[in-house]
Scaffold this motif. Structure first.
Motif, PDB file in Angstrom:
ATOM      1  N   LEU A  29      22.989  11.493 -41.894  1.00 31.13           N
ATOM      2  CA  LEU A  29      22.403  12.047 -40.942  1.00 31.13           C
ATOM      3  C   LEU A  29      20.980  11.777 -40.546  1.00 31.13           C
ATOM      4  CD1 LEU A  29      23.640  15.987 -41.345  1.00 31.13           C
ATOM      5  CD2 LEU A  29      24.142  14.537 -39.386  1.00 31.13           C
ATOM      6  N   ARG A  53      29.422  10.077 -39.264  1.00 31.62           N
ATOM      7  CA  ARG A  53      28.333  10.269 -38.377  1.00 31.62           C
ATOM      8  C   ARG A  53      28.654  11.382 -37.513  1.00 31.62           C
ATOM      9  NH1 ARG A  53      23.655   7.098 -38.622  1.00 31.62           N
ATOM     10  NH2 ARG A  53      22.993   8.289 -36.955  1.00 31.62           N
ATOM     11  N   LYS A  54      27.512  12.101 -37.006  1.00 32.25           N
ATOM     12  CA  LYS A  54      27.731  12.982 -35.823  1.00 32.25           C
ATOM     13  C   LYS A  54      28.306  12.129 -34.685  1.00 32.25           C
ATOM     14  CE  LYS A  54      25.147  15.960 -32.785  1.00 32.25           C
ATOM     15  NZ  LYS A  54      23.752  16.449 -32.172  1.00 32.25           N
ATOM     16  N   ILE A  72      20.219  12.654 -34.672  1.00 30.50           N
ATOM     17  CA  ILE A  72      20.202  13.919 -35.124  1.00 30.50           C
ATOM     18  C   ILE A  72      19.003  14.841 -34.673  1.00 30.50           C
ATOM     19  CG2 ILE A  72      19.003  13.643 -37.351  1.00 30.50           C
ATOM     20  CD1 ILE A  72      21.807  16.085 -36.698  1.00 30.50           C
ATOM     21  N   ALA A  78      18.510  19.266 -36.970  1.00 37.22           N
ATOM     22  CA  ALA A  78      19.325  19.048 -37.853  1.00 37.22           C
ATOM     23  C   ALA A  78      19.736  20.167 -38.977  1.00 37.22           C
ATOM     24  CB  ALA A  78      18.315  18.201 -38.891  1.00 37.22           C
TER      25      ALA A  78
END
Length: 228
Positions: A29, A53-54, A72, A78
């Motif tokens: 992140l 990851r996102k 992020i 976050a």
């Protein structure tokens, strides 16, 4: 009968010899800096870690100054995202690396106000620590990389200052070290390379991104030796 048993034992020995441990899940992140070194890092830790990851369909790379997709963003964003992910009982990576700070220290060009002030930054990081510790997920904090005032002035959309970056890094150092969480000093590592590495106000050329990834990969090896 004995031949059958011997054959099974031999097959088991061969299987064990060629068995590879399943790669651990590393949840990465961070802001656009992490997005840029991530492809290099994935190659360097392949087989040992699977980086997740996102989710991003490419929108994060369209404008690195606007946090979307894998970017992020600031500590407020976050914290919100970590709350969302950890609410899912199935989400439990083997390790989380986290960075946020560069988007927190953005200053409005008209008012000079920070996007996230230092008191909230500390609160957000402290809450992130508390949430992740409750889930018993190991974590590494990655210090935010450098801001050079004379270079960043070329960006007219918002202001960032080196003094703010250093102050926010110090806050993060205090929060994470008091919590017993490892701190990876990507700031000093990158700063020591000199200022020619920048391609814009805060982002880096490919050689630097690759070196950052190598530094992180090496740190992970050391971290594993101590904390595994």
């Amino acid at each position: 009968m004995k031949k059958g048993i011997i054959s099974l034992v031999c097959l088991a020995i061969i299987a064990m010899a060629f068995r590879q441990d399943k790669p651990k899940k590393l949840f990465l992140l961070g802001d656009s800096i992490s997005m840029q070194y991530s492809p290099f890092l994935e190659k360097m830790v392949k087989g040992k870690y699977t980086i997740i990851r996102k989710q991003d369909d490419g929108e994060g790379m369209q404008n690195l100054d606007i946090p979307k997709g894998s970017n992020i963003g600031n500590s407020r964003m976050a914290l919100s995202y970590i709350r969302y992910k950890l609410a899912d009982g199935k989400f439990h990576p083997d390790l989380i690396t986290l960075n946020c700070g560069l988007h927190d220290i953005k200053r409005d060009t008209a008012t000079g106000a920070l996007a996230v002030d230092s008191a909230e930054y500390r609160r957000n990081l402290t809450e992130i620590v508390n949430i992740i510790k409750q889930k018993k997920i190991p974590m590494i904090w990655i210090r935010s990389t450098q801001v050079v005032d004379s270079i960043h002035k070329k960006n007219k959309a918002f202001i960032r200052l080196a003094t703010d970056l250093e102050a926010f890094n110090a806050i993060a150092d205090d929060v994470f070290r008091k919590a017993g969480i490892s701190v990876l000093d990507l700031y000093s590592f990158t700063k020591n390379m000199g200022n020619r590495r920048f391609v814009d106000h805060v982002h880096y050329d490919d050689d630097t991104k690759e070196l950052q990834a190598a530094y992180i990969a090496g740190y992970l090896e050391q971290w594993e030796a101590v904390f595994k």
